[in-house]
Design a protein around this motif. Sequence first.
Motif, PDB file in Angstrom:
ATOM      1  N   UNK A 179      41.991  -1.597  28.846  1.00  0.00           N
ATOM      2  CA  UNK A 179      43.343  -1.876  28.569  1.00  0.00           C
ATOM      3  C   UNK A 179      44.035  -2.471  29.880  1.00  0.00           C
ATOM      4  N   UNK A 180      44.514  -3.533  29.974  1.00  0.00           N
ATOM      5  CA  UNK A 180      45.264  -4.069  31.288  1.00  0.00           C
ATOM      6  C   UNK A 180      46.568  -4.699  30.952  1.00  0.00           C
ATOM      7  N   UNK A 181      47.540  -3.890  30.308  1.00  0.00           N
ATOM      8  CA  UNK A 181      48.843  -4.464  29.937  1.00  0.00           C
ATOM      9  C   UNK A 181      49.473  -5.346  30.910  1.00  0.00           C
ATOM     10  N   UNK A 182      49.693  -5.103  32.268  1.00  0.00           N
ATOM     11  CA  UNK A 182      50.394  -5.794  33.135  1.00  0.00           C
ATOM     12  C   UNK A 182      49.669  -7.258  33.283  1.00  0.00           C
ATOM     13  N   UNK A 183      48.263  -7.096  33.554  1.00  0.00           N
ATOM     14  CA  UNK A 183      47.263  -8.435  33.680  1.00  0.00           C
ATOM     15  C   UNK A 183      47.581  -9.175  32.400  1.00  0.00           C
ATOM     16  N   UNK A 184      47.498  -8.390  31.276  1.00  0.00           N
ATOM     17  CA  UNK A 184      47.602  -9.238  30.039  1.00  0.00           C
ATOM     18  C   UNK A 184      49.105 -10.319  29.918  1.00  0.00           C
ATOM     19  N   UNK A 185      49.913  -9.494  30.246  1.00  0.00           N
ATOM     20  CA  UNK A 185      51.262 -10.008  30.459  1.00  0.00           C
ATOM     21  C   UNK A 185      51.409 -11.402  31.249  1.00  0.00           C
ATOM     22  N   UNK A 186      50.782 -11.190  32.555  1.00  0.00           N
ATOM     23  CA  UNK A 186      50.837 -12.066  33.382  1.00  0.00           C
ATOM     24  C   UNK A 186      49.991 -13.463  33.085  1.00  0.00           C
ATOM     25  N   UNK A 187      48.798 -13.099  32.507  1.00  0.00           N
ATOM     26  CA  UNK A 187      48.044 -14.137  31.785  1.00  0.00           C
ATOM     27  C   UNK A 187      48.854 -14.933  30.867  1.00  0.00           C
TER      28      UNK A 187
ATOM     29  N   UNK B  39      56.395  -9.904  24.386  1.00  0.00           N
ATOM     30  CA  UNK B  39      56.117  -8.422  24.165  1.00  0.00           C
ATOM     31  C   UNK B  39      55.420  -8.209  22.964  1.00  0.00           C
ATOM     32  N   UNK B  40      55.688  -9.132  22.064  1.00  0.00           N
ATOM     33  CA  UNK B  40      54.912  -8.816  20.661  1.00  0.00           C
ATOM     34  C   UNK B  40      53.408  -9.279  20.880  1.00  0.00           C
ATOM     35  N   UNK B  41      53.268 -10.344  21.768  1.00  0.00           N
ATOM     36  CA  UNK B  41      51.902 -10.760  21.951  1.00  0.00           C
ATOM     37  C   UNK B  41      50.957  -9.797  22.702  1.00  0.00           C
ATOM     38  N   UNK B  42      51.639  -9.140  23.867  1.00  0.00           N
ATOM     39  CA  UNK B  42      50.953  -8.398  24.685  1.00  0.00           C
ATOM     40  C   UNK B  42      49.850  -7.347  24.280  1.00  0.00           C
ATOM     41  N   UNK B  43      50.585  -6.515  23.368  1.00  0.00           N
ATOM     42  CA  UNK B  43      49.585  -5.321  22.786  1.00  0.00           C
ATOM     43  C   UNK B  43      48.653  -5.849  21.886  1.00  0.00           C
ATOM     44  N   UNK B  44      48.797  -6.943  21.182  1.00  0.00           N
ATOM     45  CA  UNK B  44      48.002  -7.708  20.378  1.00  0.00           C
ATOM     46  C   UNK B  44      46.553  -8.151  20.997  1.00  0.00           C
ATOM     47  N   UNK B  45      46.998  -9.122  22.126  1.00  0.00           N
ATOM     48  CA  UNK B  45      46.091  -9.674  23.087  1.00  0.00           C
ATOM     49  C   UNK B  45      45.161  -8.485  23.890  1.00  0.00           C
TER      50      UNK B  45
END
Length: 149
Positions: free
Chosen positions: A32-40, A15-21
């Motif tokens: 911005x694609x938060x769900x796709x970033x989290x999944x990746x 959860x800390x990495x997702x917004x940075x990524x």
Amino acid sequence: MSNITVRQAVLSDIEALVPLFDGYRQFYGRPSEIPAVREFLLARFNHAESVLFIAHEGNTPVGFTQLYPSFSSVSLARVFVLNDLFVHEQARRKGVASKLMSAATEFANSLGAVRVSLSTATTNQTAQALYQSAGWKRDEQFFVYHFAI
């Protein structure tokens, strides 16, 4: 003086990495694609396909880098690709990127790797200056080609 710490990221850092990524991708013009970033990122962790390092300023996550393992057939050895490096805008010019790069190269060295490679945009003068000041050498022998699938 700011308190910058860097350590290898673990799954609980997701959860800390997702917004940075996501910020990293936006820096390169992606939406911005938060769900796709989290999944990746979850897939990278779940399949042990990369190694991430996270930087904090105090308790605030401010940057990350990601290494992908590979091998050099010619060298008969392990190499790593430093594929992603990002520092939040408010934390830049504080040594965060240098600390992330050092953590990545120390990790690679600890596993017996013979090289860590990276690439950056030809227009990204700031990144190029950072890499050169840290002792990285620009490849003058090889061109890089891509084949889009």
